[in-house]
Design a protein around this motif. Structure first.
Motif, PDB file in Angstrom:
ATOM      1  N   GLY A  15     -16.983  -1.067   0.641  1.00  0.00           N
ATOM      2  CA  GLY A  15     -16.026  -0.156   0.027  1.00  0.00           C
ATOM      3  C   GLY A  15     -15.033   0.397   1.047  1.00  0.00           C
ATOM      4  O   GLY A  15     -13.831   0.497   0.776  1.00  0.00           O
ATOM      5  N   VAL A  16     -15.578   0.770   2.206  1.00  0.00           N
ATOM      6  CA  VAL A  16     -14.673   1.271   3.254  1.00  0.00           C
ATOM      7  C   VAL A  16     -13.694   0.192   3.693  1.00  0.00           C
ATOM      8  O   VAL A  16     -12.502   0.450   3.915  1.00  0.00           O
ATOM      9  CB  VAL A  16     -15.506   1.787   4.445  1.00  0.00           C
ATOM     10  N   MET A  17     -14.163  -1.054   3.820  1.00  0.00           N
ATOM     11  CA  MET A  17     -13.292  -2.140   4.237  1.00  0.00           C
ATOM     12  C   MET A  17     -12.204  -2.409   3.213  1.00  0.00           C
ATOM     13  O   MET A  17     -11.024  -2.607   3.557  1.00  0.00           O
ATOM     14  CB  MET A  17     -14.108  -3.411   4.468  1.00  0.00           C
ATOM     15  N   ILE A  18     -12.584  -2.401   1.933  1.00  0.00           N
ATOM     16  CA  ILE A  18     -11.578  -2.632   0.879  1.00  0.00           C
ATOM     17  C   ILE A  18     -10.554  -1.517   0.866  1.00  0.00           C
ATOM     18  O   ILE A  18      -9.340  -1.754   0.754  1.00  0.00           O
ATOM     19  CB  ILE A  18     -12.275  -2.779  -0.480  1.00  0.00           C
ATOM     20  N   THR A  19     -11.009  -0.270   0.994  1.00  0.00           N
ATOM     21  CA  THR A  19     -10.081   0.872   0.999  1.00  0.00           C
ATOM     22  C   THR A  19      -9.131   0.786   2.200  1.00  0.00           C
ATOM     23  O   THR A  19      -7.925   1.043   2.083  1.00  0.00           O
ATOM     24  CB  THR A  19     -10.871   2.187   1.043  1.00  0.00           C
ATOM     25  N   GLY A  20      -9.694   0.429   3.365  1.00  0.00           N
ATOM     26  CA  GLY A  20      -8.847   0.293   4.554  1.00  0.00           C
ATOM     27  C   GLY A  20      -7.830  -0.817   4.406  1.00  0.00           C
ATOM     28  O   GLY A  20      -6.685  -0.680   4.847  1.00  0.00           O
ATOM     29  N   ALA A  21      -8.255  -1.940   3.795  1.00  0.00           N
ATOM     30  CA  ALA A  21      -7.313  -3.038   3.606  1.00  0.00           C
ATOM     31  C   ALA A  21      -6.171  -2.636   2.688  1.00  0.00           C
ATOM     32  O   ALA A  21      -5.003  -2.977   2.929  1.00  0.00           O
ATOM     33  CB  ALA A  21      -8.048  -4.250   3.054  1.00  0.00           C
ATOM     34  N   ILE A  22      -6.534  -1.897   1.601  1.00  0.00           N
ATOM     35  CA  ILE A  22      -5.471  -1.439   0.687  1.00  0.00           C
ATOM     36  C   ILE A  22      -4.523  -0.481   1.407  1.00  0.00           C
ATOM     37  O   ILE A  22      -3.297  -0.568   1.268  1.00  0.00           O
ATOM     38  CB  ILE A  22      -6.109  -0.771  -0.543  1.00  0.00           C
ATOM     39  N   LEU A  24      -3.913  -0.301   4.647  1.00  0.00           N
ATOM     40  CA  LEU A  24      -3.128  -1.060   5.622  1.00  0.00           C
ATOM     41  C   LEU A  24      -2.015  -1.849   4.955  1.00  0.00           C
ATOM     42  O   LEU A  24      -0.879  -1.904   5.456  1.00  0.00           O
ATOM     43  CB  LEU A  24      -4.058  -2.000   6.392  1.00  0.00           C
ATOM     44  N   ALA A  25      -2.321  -2.456   3.794  1.00  0.00           N
ATOM     45  CA  ALA A  25      -1.289  -3.199   3.068  1.00  0.00           C
ATOM     46  C   ALA A  25      -0.169  -2.278   2.624  1.00  0.00           C
ATOM     47  O   ALA A  25       1.019  -2.627   2.713  1.00  0.00           O
ATOM     48  CB  ALA A  25      -1.913  -3.915   1.870  1.00  0.00           C
ATOM     49  N   ALA A  26      -0.539  -1.081   2.152  1.00  0.00           N
ATOM     50  CA  ALA A  26       0.491  -0.120   1.744  1.00  0.00           C
ATOM     51  C   ALA A  26       1.341   0.314   2.935  1.00  0.00           C
ATOM     52  O   ALA A  26       2.577   0.440   2.833  1.00  0.00           O
ATOM     53  CB  ALA A  26      -0.180   1.089   1.091  1.00  0.00           C
ATOM     54  N   LEU A  27       0.684   0.532   4.083  1.00  0.00           N
ATOM     55  CA  LEU A  27       1.431   0.934   5.282  1.00  0.00           C
ATOM     56  C   LEU A  27       2.375  -0.173   5.742  1.00  0.00           C
ATOM     57  O   LEU A  27       3.538   0.088   6.100  1.00  0.00           O
ATOM     58  CB  LEU A  27       0.442   1.289   6.396  1.00  0.00           C
ATOM     59  N   LEU A  28       1.911  -1.423   5.718  1.00  0.00           N
ATOM     60  CA  LEU A  28       2.767  -2.543   6.093  1.00  0.00           C
ATOM     61  C   LEU A  28       3.940  -2.702   5.150  1.00  0.00           C
ATOM     62  O   LEU A  28       5.072  -2.977   5.563  1.00  0.00           O
ATOM     63  CB  LEU A  28       1.949  -3.837   6.137  1.00  0.00           C
ATOM     64  N   PHE A  29       3.693  -2.499   3.883  1.00  0.00           N
ATOM     65  CA  PHE A  29       4.779  -2.616   2.901  1.00  0.00           C
ATOM     66  C   PHE A  29       5.833  -1.546   3.140  1.00  0.00           C
ATOM     67  O   PHE A  29       7.045  -1.830   3.108  1.00  0.00           O
ATOM     68  CB  PHE A  29       4.203  -2.515   1.488  1.00  0.00           C
ATOM     69  N   MET A  30       5.389  -0.305   3.386  1.00  0.00           N
ATOM     70  CA  MET A  30       6.351   0.774   3.627  1.00  0.00           C
ATOM     71  C   MET A  30       7.117   0.546   4.929  1.00  0.00           C
ATOM     72  O   MET A  30       8.329   0.800   5.003  1.00  0.00           O
ATOM     73  CB  MET A  30       5.619   2.115   3.658  1.00  0.00           C
ATOM     74  N   SER A  31       6.408   0.044   5.965  1.00  0.00           N
ATOM     75  CA  SER A  31       7.079  -0.222   7.235  1.00  0.00           C
ATOM     76  C   SER A  31       8.108  -1.346   7.086  1.00  0.00           C
ATOM     77  O   SER A  31       9.224  -1.268   7.627  1.00  0.00           O
ATOM     78  CB  SER A  31       6.060  -0.598   8.305  1.00  0.00           C
ATOM     79  N   TYR A  32       7.741  -2.394   6.350  1.00  0.00           N
ATOM     80  CA  TYR A  32       8.661  -3.494   6.135  1.00  0.00           C
ATOM     81  C   TYR A  32       9.888  -3.038   5.351  1.00  0.00           C
ATOM     82  O   TYR A  32      11.031  -3.425   5.651  1.00  0.00           O
ATOM     83  CB  TYR A  32       7.941  -4.624   5.408  1.00  0.00           C
ATOM     84  N   THR A  33       9.652  -2.181   4.354  1.00  0.00           N
ATOM     85  CA  THR A  33      10.780  -1.646   3.573  1.00  0.00           C
ATOM     86  C   THR A  33      11.705  -0.811   4.453  1.00  0.00           C
ATOM     87  O   THR A  33      12.939  -0.929   4.390  1.00  0.00           O
ATOM     88  CB  THR A  33      10.250  -0.801   2.409  1.00  0.00           C
ATOM     89  N   ALA A  34      11.093   0.055   5.307  1.00  0.00           N
ATOM     90  CA  ALA A  34      11.916   0.870   6.207  1.00  0.00           C
ATOM     91  C   ALA A  34      12.674   0.004   7.208  1.00  0.00           C
ATOM     92  O   ALA A  34      13.830   0.278   7.553  1.00  0.00           O
ATOM     93  CB  ALA A  34      11.028   1.880   6.948  1.00  0.00           C
ATOM     94  N   TYR A  35      12.036  -1.075   7.690  1.00  0.00           N
ATOM     95  CA  TYR A  35      12.696  -1.988   8.629  1.00  0.00           C
ATOM     96  C   TYR A  35      13.902  -2.666   7.980  1.00  0.00           C
ATOM     97  O   TYR A  35      14.980  -2.756   8.579  1.00  0.00           O
ATOM     98  CB  TYR A  35      11.686  -3.029   9.118  1.00  0.00           C
ATOM     99  N   ASN A  36      13.730  -3.129   6.754  1.00  0.00           N
ATOM    100  CA  ASN A  36      14.856  -3.767   6.045  1.00  0.00           C
ATOM    101  C   ASN A  36      16.003  -2.793   5.841  1.00  0.00           C
ATOM    102  O   ASN A  36      17.180  -3.145   6.002  1.00  0.00           O
ATOM    103  CB  ASN A  36      14.384  -4.318   4.702  1.00  0.00           C
TER     104      ASN A  36
END
Length: 353
Positions: A15-22, A24-36
């Motif tokens: 459960g902790v791993m799944i929550t962390g993956a979600i 991390l994916a959200a953080l990467l998406f926001m970072s990619y959006t800010a980069y664009n």
């Protein structure tokens, strides 16, 4: 559900791993959006800057006054630099001299340099005349050509004197670039006609100086290459380069355009040559014992000085002479280009975009 109850620890870790993956994916998406967004903003800003730099100034009173001030300040600095370079203390002025006077001066300077070379044991080319060989038996074409050649004669004399004083072994080649008007009449440069501008009724009677397109394209200096081949050693080579860069020794504008250094011996010594050199060095003559001074009593002890230790090393490479090929440019700056006077507009009505 039964599996979760039976493996609570493993389920918690998953459960902790799944929550962390979600997360991390959200953080990467926001970072990619800010980069664009940042990249798009940078591209937009860069395009705006390029557009503003390439765009023409709007011809209102403020912009015209600011541009004229900047152009005027730049022109003043250029004219100040040109006046400094054309000063007689910096660049030798062309002085009138007749054809016979130039020929007499050439022979006198050539003989002076030859005597200096003989005293310094420097070899010069045969029939040495400072690069003006043809004028030892013939006169320049016109007095104007003689006046131009007179300036170049002083340059060649200073250059060869610097070569001799630096300690070179020989000057093997000396060639100068002929002046354009030595053999043929040079056509006068075509001056572009002055542009005629319609004066606006609201302009004042104040004139300003502008440079025409033809004057702006005119070169500001002339280059006269001098080719030299010199045989020298390491120390004189350094002295020569320092002399060429020293205005107190060479006041003329001389620029080393090309320099090629070649060893006098391109191949290393053979083993047989090294062996012969070693045998020669190791052969030492045995000094005879010192005799007692005359009149000394018998049995007088004579102190014999110790013999010098035999040489245990020989020089294989490093004492060869250098062959230098030099191309030195003599630079002469031209006077200011011709300009035209035009009326300065007082309002923005006559200014074109």
């Amino acid at each position: 559900m039964n599996w979760i109850k039976e493996n609570k620890s493993l389920a918690a870790i998953l459960g902790v791993m799944i929550t962390g993956a979600i997360a991390l994916a959200a953080l990467l998406f926001m970072s990619y959006t800010a980069y664009n967004e940042s990249v798009e903003k940078w591209k937009t800003t860069s395009e705006n800057v390029k557009r503003l730099k390439s765009a023409k100034l709007y011809p209102d009173t403020t912009n015209v006054a600011a541009k004229e001030k900047m152009v005027s300040e730049y022109a003043d600095k250029v004219n100040l630099l040109r006046a400094t370079l054309l000063d007689s203390k910096v660049q030798q002025a062309v002085k009138p001299i007749s054809e016979t006077e130039f020929q007499a001066k050439l022979k006198e300077r050539a003989n002076t340099v030859k005597r200096l070379a003989e005293g310094s044991q420097v070899l010069l080319p045969a029939d040495f005349a400072l690069g003006f060989d043809e004028y030892t038996g013939s006169l320049p074409r016109t007095p104007e050509v003689a006046a131009d050649l007179n300036v170049h004669l002083d340059v060649m004399e200073k250059l060869i004197t610097a070569l001799i004083q630096s300690g070179v072994k020989s000057v093997d080649l000396l060639e100068r670039t002929k002046l354009p008007n030595e053999k043929a009449v040079v056509a006068a440069p075509v001056v572009a006609p002055k542009s005629t501008k319609a004066k606006n009724a609201n302009t004042k009677n104040k004139n300003k100086t502008i440079i025409t397109a033809a004057a702006a394209a005119e070169p500001v200096l002339d280059r006269y290459p001098i080719k030299l081949m010199v045989t020298t050693d390491q120390g004189p080579f350094q002295n020569l380069i320092n002399a060429l860069a020293n205005p107190s020794k060479l006041p003329h504008f001389l620029v080393v355009r090309q320099l090629r250094v070649e060893n006098e011996k391109l191949d290393g010594p053979l083993k047989s040559e090294i062996r012969i050199s070693r045998d020669t060095v190791s052969t030492e003559t045995t000094a005879a014992p010192a005799a007692a001074p005359s009149g000394a009593p018998a049995g007088t002890q004579v102190i014999v000085p110790p013999k010098a230790s035999p040489k245990d090393a020989i020089t294989i490479m490093g004492e060869e002479k250098l062959k230098l090929y030099l191309e030195v440019d003599y630079i002469r700056f031209r006077p200011a280009a011709e300009v035209e006077e035009t009326a300065a507009p007082a309002t923005t009505a006559a200014v074109a975009n």
